[in-house]
Structure formats: C-alpha cells, structure tokens
Motif scaffolding. Structure first.
Motif, PDB file in Angstrom:
ATOM      1  N   PRO A  25       0.796  -1.236   0.000  1.00  0.00           N
ATOM      2  CA  PRO A  25       0.000   0.000   0.000  1.00  0.00           C
ATOM      3  C   PRO A  25       0.825   1.280   0.000  1.00  0.00           C
ATOM      4  O   PRO A  25       0.285   2.361  -0.228  1.00  0.00           O
ATOM      5  CB  PRO A  25      -0.835  -0.121   1.283  1.00  0.00           C
ATOM      6  CG  PRO A  25      -0.109  -1.082   2.137  1.00  0.00           C
ATOM      7  CD  PRO A  25       0.531  -2.048   1.192  1.00  0.00           C
TER       8      PRO A  25
ATOM      9  N   HIS B 228       2.981   2.436  -5.757  1.00  0.00           N
ATOM     10  CA  HIS B 228       2.045   2.427  -6.877  1.00  0.00           C
ATOM     11  C   HIS B 228       2.167   1.082  -7.606  1.00  0.00           C
ATOM     12  O   HIS B 228       3.282   0.646  -7.929  1.00  0.00           O
ATOM     13  CB  HIS B 228       2.365   3.572  -7.844  1.00  0.00           C
ATOM     14  CG  HIS B 228       1.264   3.867  -8.812  1.00  0.00           C
ATOM     15  ND1 HIS B 228       0.906   2.999  -9.827  1.00  0.00           N
ATOM     16  CD2 HIS B 228       0.413   4.930  -8.910  1.00  0.00           C
ATOM     17  CE1 HIS B 228      -0.092   3.505 -10.514  1.00  0.00           C
ATOM     18  NE2 HIS B 228      -0.417   4.682  -9.981  1.00  0.00           N
TER      19      HIS B 228
ATOM     20  N   VAL C  95       0.381   8.443   2.605  1.00  0.00           N
ATOM     21  CA  VAL C  95      -0.718   7.488   2.504  1.00  0.00           C
ATOM     22  C   VAL C  95      -1.465   7.445   3.835  1.00  0.00           C
ATOM     23  O   VAL C  95      -0.848   7.359   4.903  1.00  0.00           O
ATOM     24  CB  VAL C  95      -0.193   6.076   2.154  1.00  0.00           C
ATOM     25  CG1 VAL C  95      -1.333   5.065   2.160  1.00  0.00           C
ATOM     26  CG2 VAL C  95       0.506   6.088   0.796  1.00  0.00           C
TER      27      VAL C  95
ATOM     28  N   THR D 234      -6.606   3.650   5.190  1.00  0.00           N
ATOM     29  CA  THR D 234      -7.051   3.139   3.889  1.00  0.00           C
ATOM     30  C   THR D 234      -6.226   1.954   3.426  1.00  0.00           C
ATOM     31  O   THR D 234      -6.421   1.462   2.310  1.00  0.00           O
ATOM     32  CB  THR D 234      -6.955   4.241   2.807  1.00  0.00           C
ATOM     33  OG1 THR D 234      -5.566   4.555   2.559  1.00  0.00           O
ATOM     34  CG2 THR D 234      -7.705   5.496   3.239  1.00  0.00           C
ATOM     35  N   ARG D 235      -5.305   1.477   4.265  1.00  0.00           N
ATOM     36  CA  ARG D 235      -4.323   0.501   3.778  1.00  0.00           C
ATOM     37  C   ARG D 235      -4.961  -0.793   3.297  1.00  0.00           C
ATOM     38  O   ARG D 235      -4.468  -1.408   2.350  1.00  0.00           O
ATOM     39  CB  ARG D 235      -3.279   0.211   4.853  1.00  0.00           C
ATOM     40  CG  ARG D 235      -3.769  -0.514   6.100  1.00  0.00           C
ATOM     41  CD  ARG D 235      -2.683  -0.544   7.160  1.00  0.00           C
ATOM     42  NE  ARG D 235      -3.011  -1.357   8.316  1.00  0.00           N
ATOM     43  CZ  ARG D 235      -3.767  -0.939   9.332  1.00  0.00           C
ATOM     44  NH1 ARG D 235      -4.287   0.284   9.313  1.00  0.00           N
ATOM     45  NH2 ARG D 235      -4.017  -1.748  10.351  1.00  0.00           N
TER      46      ARG D 235
ATOM     47  N   ARG E   4      -6.677  -0.011  -0.083  1.00  0.00           N
ATOM     48  CA  ARG E   4      -5.617   0.301  -1.044  1.00  0.00           C
ATOM     49  C   ARG E   4      -4.892  -0.976  -1.473  1.00  0.00           C
ATOM     50  O   ARG E   4      -4.567  -1.161  -2.660  1.00  0.00           O
ATOM     51  CB  ARG E   4      -4.636   1.301  -0.431  1.00  0.00           C
ATOM     52  CG  ARG E   4      -3.562   1.786  -1.369  1.00  0.00           C
ATOM     53  CD  ARG E   4      -2.662   2.787  -0.662  1.00  0.00           C
ATOM     54  NE  ARG E   4      -3.336   4.045  -0.418  1.00  0.00           N
ATOM     55  CZ  ARG E   4      -3.289   5.092  -1.247  1.00  0.00           C
ATOM     56  NH1 ARG E   4      -2.588   5.005  -2.370  1.00  0.00           N
ATOM     57  NH2 ARG E   4      -3.923   6.200  -0.958  1.00  0.00           N
TER      58      ARG E   4
ATOM     59  N   GLU F 292      -7.100  -2.986  -3.923  1.00  0.00           N
ATOM     60  CA  GLU F 292      -7.117  -2.399  -5.261  1.00  0.00           C
ATOM     61  C   GLU F 292      -5.776  -2.599  -5.966  1.00  0.00           C
ATOM     62  O   GLU F 292      -5.716  -2.967  -7.144  1.00  0.00           O
ATOM     63  CB  GLU F 292      -7.447  -0.905  -5.153  1.00  0.00           C
ATOM     64  CG  GLU F 292      -7.833  -0.256  -6.453  1.00  0.00           C
ATOM     65  CD  GLU F 292      -8.420   1.130  -6.246  1.00  0.00           C
ATOM     66  OE1 GLU F 292      -7.788   2.106  -6.696  1.00  0.00           O
ATOM     67  OE2 GLU F 292      -9.507   1.227  -5.633  1.00  0.00           O
ATOM     68  N   SER F 293      -4.704  -2.359  -5.230  1.00  0.00           N
ATOM     69  CA  SER F 293      -3.372  -2.484  -5.804  1.00  0.00           C
ATOM     70  C   SER F 293      -3.056  -3.924  -6.179  1.00  0.00           C
ATOM     71  O   SER F 293      -2.483  -4.188  -7.249  1.00  0.00           O
ATOM     72  CB  SER F 293      -2.331  -1.951  -4.811  1.00  0.00           C
ATOM     73  OG  SER F 293      -1.062  -1.880  -5.395  1.00  0.00           O
TER      74      SER F 293
ATOM     75  N   PHE G 104      -8.313   4.633  -5.590  1.00  0.00           N
ATOM     76  CA  PHE G 104      -6.948   5.119  -5.385  1.00  0.00           C
ATOM     77  C   PHE G 104      -6.134   5.229  -6.676  1.00  0.00           C
ATOM     78  O   PHE G 104      -5.201   6.030  -6.749  1.00  0.00           O
ATOM     79  CB  PHE G 104      -6.205   4.185  -4.415  1.00  0.00           C
ATOM     80  CG  PHE G 104      -6.905   4.020  -3.104  1.00  0.00           C
ATOM     81  CD1 PHE G 104      -6.879   5.025  -2.155  1.00  0.00           C
ATOM     82  CD2 PHE G 104      -7.621   2.858  -2.828  1.00  0.00           C
ATOM     83  CE1 PHE G 104      -7.526   4.881  -0.945  1.00  0.00           C
ATOM     84  CE2 PHE G 104      -8.275   2.701  -1.620  1.00  0.00           C
ATOM     85  CZ  PHE G 104      -8.234   3.717  -0.673  1.00  0.00           C
TER      86      PHE G 104
END
Length: 305
Positions: free
Chosen positions: A73, A76, A114, A118-119, A122, A125-126, A145
């Motif tokens: 997280p 990118h 960051v 939200t980790r 995130r 999603e990542s 994100f």
C-alpha cells in the motif's frame, strides 16, 4: 505432501558479508534467501525488499529469492509491476513475492503520503491491478486510489511470479483466496495456520478459482545458540530494537535455543500442512545462523510424511 522448503530472510541491508552468506546458504542446501521490506520503520529503519532481491541473482545463479513481505500500500502498483517484470527477466522462476498491508507504524504511512486507515482497501485495489498487469494484458481501471488507461507491462514474467499474501486477519486470508497464490503467516499458532488454509480455500471456491497450487508459508523469528538463555536474550534484544515492543509480546511464537528446539516449535506447522518456511535467524554469527537453519530443515524433511 510436497517437499519442505526452507530459507532465511534478512532484516538488515546488504553489506560486504552478503556474498559469503548467500553462497554459504546455497551450498548448505537452503532453498531461498530474501528480505523483509520497510520504507522508514520505527524512526527510520528499513530495507527495500525488491532492490535487495534484485541484487541477489548476481551473487548466486539459482538460489530462490523471497520478498516477505512487501509493503504494497505504500507503492504504486504500476511501478511495482515494472520492477517485478524486470527482476523476472534476469531471474526467471526464482522470485516469490510476499505482500502485506503494513500499518504497525502509522508514521511510516504518513511519511509516504498514505492514509494508514485506507491501507486495506488500497492493498485490495493495488493487488488486483498488480495481478492483471503481470499478465501482460492492457489494463484500464477507475478506482478509489488508482486510475489506469490502456496500461501494459511487458514482458510478462514467465513463469508467473507467485504472490503470497501476508497478515493475521481474516481479510488477509480473503485476499489470498481471491487474488493470491498462498498465505504467509507470522506470530500465529499452528492451529491458526490450519484455519487460515481452510479460509483461503473457501474464498477461492466462492470466486470460482478452481484448483490452486497453494504455496502457504510461515515466517518465523528464531534464535540459535547451544545456550538457550543466550539464544533467547540475543533474539529478544534484536526484536525489541526492531519492533519497539517488549519481547514478551512475541515470545510464544519465536523459538530460541538449539536447532532441535526450533524444529520442535515448527513441527506442528508441518503437521498442519505448511511446506514453506522463512526463518529470520538470530545467532552469534552468520555461520551459526545458517548452520541452525540447515539443521532445522533436515529435521523437518525427516519428519515430513
């Protein structure tokens, strides 16, 4: 059951002794070497797991590489996918990539811009994007994100890089079941490992993944010394300095003493189905750490059904 695989993971940066350490680990029959990952943990400590892994193929031609676990997280996913593609090009089939949500040090997140709260989202999603990007296909995505438009990362790693999801929560097991190739535990019991394997499989079934060649693992801090008290004291000092917490918080999960003591601690995990072990060995010397790890592997291999 498959073969027991055991390697060592470092919490320190590379130095002039690294080459000898890697060569000795490979010669002794250990399966992999690797590192943890942190950006600026507990006041500035850390080691970049992928940069460390990238340095290792030039030291030994075939020993496995393990990053456990990478603080996804904080990065990118497109940049991570490119790094993985490049590393896979130079060391195909050798890397296992562990992924975690981090969060033990909220200041580390703050430093990286960051929101620590939200980790989890995130990471979800990542991780989903990373898995898609590593196939080499074009990815267009609008998320909370990240926003991608016709993004490709080539060449795609061949063979694919196993993505192993770390964490103790049920959420980490869900991630592993839906998007991972395994789950890696730390600071948990053998019973919890067994529960985790079941939870992961249930989530995989729910999304129709079919048969998955799971590569579940355990990462274990341990201390080696012929004197049990000396092994414990050395391990306690190292862990307290690293985590900034009393060793008693970890002690029941971190065996210390002679190799047989460590093997006895790991035996229930083997019985629970764990075949992959990452040891973080703390000893008076690197040679003692490697020798201890080798003896543990021999013991576990001899005990494996």
């Amino acid at each position: 059951m498959g073969d027991v695989r055991l390697g060592i993971v470092s919490v320190k940066t590379l130095d002039e002794r690294t080459r000898d350490t890697i060569m000795a680990a490979a010669a002794a029959g250990l399966d992999h070497v690797g590192s943890i990952d942190h950006v600026c943990f507990r006041g500035g400590e850390g080691i970049d797991g992928l940069i460390t892994a990238a340095a290792l193929p030039g030291i030994h031609p075939n020993i496995g590489l393990y990053v456990g676990v990478y603080q996804l997280p904080l990065r990118h996913p497109v940049l991570v996918a490119r790094q993985l593609s490049t590393l896979a090009h130079f060391a195909p089939g050798r890397l296992t990539f562990g992924i975690g949500v981090a969060g033990e040090d909220a200041h580390e997140f703050e430093n990286c811009g960051v929101d620590v709260h939200t980790r989890g989202r995130r990471t979800d999603e990542s991780l989903a994007l990373l898995r898609r990007l590593l196939t080499g296909g074009s990815v267009t995505f609008e998320g909370e994100f990240f926003q991608l438009r016709e993004t490709r990362i080539l060449p795609a790693p061949r063979p694919p890089i196993p993505l192993i999801i770390g964490g103790r929560s049920d959420a980490s097991m869900r991630r592993a079941g839906v998007l991972g190739d395994g789950w890696i535990g730390a600071f948990n019991s053998a019973r919890r490992f067994s529960e985790a394997a079941t939870i992961v499989a249930e989530h995989a079934d729910r999304v129709g993944r079919g048969s998955v060649g799971w590569q579940h693992a355990m990462e274990v801090w341990c201390g080696f010394d012929t004197n049990v008290e000396a092994a414990r004291d050395r391990l306690a000092d190292t862990m307290q300095r690293f985590y900034g917490l009393p060793y008693e918080s970890f002690e029941r999960y971190c065996p210390a003493g002679r190799p047989e003591h460590v093997s006895e601690h790991l035996a229930p995990f083997l019985e629970a189905g764990c075949q992959n072990f990452n040891l973080i060995p703390i000893a008076a010397s690197v040679d003692d750490a490697i020798d201890g790890a080798v003896q543990v592997k021999r013991s576990l291999v001899g005990s494996s059904p």
